[in-house]
Write an enzyme that holds these catalytic residues in place. Sequence first.
Site, PDB file in Angstrom:
ATOM      1  N   ASP A   1      11.956   2.319  -3.368  1.00  0.00           N
ATOM      2  CA  ASP A   1      11.991   2.392  -2.099  1.00  0.00           C
ATOM      3  C   ASP A   1      12.811   1.343  -1.298  1.00  0.00           C
ATOM      4  OD1 ASP A   1       9.099   1.226  -2.574  1.00  0.00           O
ATOM      5  OD2 ASP A   1       9.933   0.234  -0.877  1.00  0.00           O
TER       6      ASP A   1
ATOM      7  N   ASP B   1      11.373  -0.341   1.452  1.00  0.00           N
ATOM      8  CA  ASP B   1      10.536  -0.820   2.229  1.00  0.00           C
ATOM      9  C   ASP B   1      10.398  -0.209   3.523  1.00  0.00           C
ATOM     10  OD1 ASP B   1       8.119  -2.604   2.090  1.00  0.00           O
ATOM     11  OD2 ASP B   1       9.432  -4.245   3.155  1.00  0.00           O
TER      12      ASP B   1
HETATM   13  N1  LIG Z   1       7.886  -1.599  -0.571  1.00  0.00           N
HETATM   14  C1  LIG Z   1       6.958  -2.165  -1.393  1.00  0.00           C
HETATM   15  N2  LIG Z   1       6.215  -3.570  -1.120  1.00  0.00           N
HETATM   16  C2  LIG Z   1       5.595  -4.000  -1.953  1.00  0.00           C
HETATM   17  N3  LIG Z   1       5.354  -3.588  -3.223  1.00  0.00           N
HETATM   18  C3  LIG Z   1       6.083  -2.505  -3.727  1.00  0.00           C
HETATM   19  N4  LIG Z   1       5.994  -1.843  -4.621  1.00  0.00           N
HETATM   20  C4  LIG Z   1       6.871  -0.632  -4.578  1.00  0.00           C
HETATM   21  N5  LIG Z   1       7.443  -0.757  -3.435  1.00  0.00           N
HETATM   22  C5  LIG Z   1       6.849  -1.757  -2.919  1.00  0.00           C
END
Ligand SMILES: Nc1ncnc2[nH]cnc12
Length: 302
Positions: free
Chosen positions: A219, A221
């Site tokens: 992703d 974030d």
């Molecule tokens: N955006 C994110 N923040 C922290 N850990 C994650 N693991 C996968 N995506 C994450």
Amino acid sequence: MTTILTSVSNVSIGVIGGSGLYSLDNLKVLGEYSPTTPWGKPSDNLIIAETNTGIKVAFLARHGRGHYLTPTEVPSRANIAALKHIGVKVILAFSAVGSLREEIAPRDFILPTQIIDRTKGVRPFTFYEDGIVGHVMFADPFSSDIADIIYDVQKDLNGPKFHRNKTLICMEGPQFSTRAESHMYRSWGADIINMSVLPEAKLAREAEIAYQMVCMSTDYDCWKETEEAVSVEAVIANLTGNADFARKLLGSVIPVLAEKLEKSQVKSVIDLQGSASNSLMTAPGKRNEETMKKIRYILPSA
Ligand SMILES: Nc1ncnc2[nH]cnc12
Ligand SMILES: CSC[C@H]1O[C@H](OP(=O)(O)O)[C@H](O)[C@@H]1O
């Protein structure tokens, strides 16, 4: 039926599977092992497997098979101690991460080089305490020679894009970041984010185990205006494909790594030998013998 092993040794490679990676394939499973270390029990049973050339590998699901441990609850000391005690010299650790950079797209793989610590001091993070003081070097938290092996092997696999030399920031969680935090981490130079690399990488260093994390982006974030903020649904949507490639990658990396280990050609493993025992500051006559007994579980010659 699962074979429960009562004693295990000579396992040279450890694999820690993260979110979505709860098993290996291509290896013959010999059985499961459930040790109790001086720091308690690992996240789950170790799955002990063997390559067709007889090299033993231990697999451990970081959050347990079924994902019942939060990143904060993962018993990293027991995990690392259990792996070291059965002989593990190299850990390949897998992790689902968020991307803090446009060029790192979901489903890309990343071999990070650096770490920024944003955990909150609530996870037990050292073997050296209770009357024993030791300070291991951690300037380069990963084993770049092992990253080189992984990078070279993946070139022939026709898989996802691989990125190198990136900085991984480790947050406490379990909640994801706010937008302000996500922007701040970018301004600090972080490229990817997870909740798992620490204290795992520090403890591996204290146990003299070469450690490389293989990160799988799921992703963006929450810093990117044009994308939905990260959610578990989004992470899971990208995890399955990532985990399938991670298993394929391991199937190719393990034989190459095993051969180099057999021939004593892994520089980071050679360099780490004796490094932690030599980092103990406490004078021999002042060392707490109870703590030393625990430490000898991971460093027999200490
Ligand atoms: N955006 C994110 N923040 C922290 N850990 C994650 N693991 C996968 N995506 C994450
Ligand atoms: C499921 S999203 C957050 C969760 O995923 C990562 O776990 P792992 O590193 O074990 O793959 C991340 O670190 C968080 O723990």
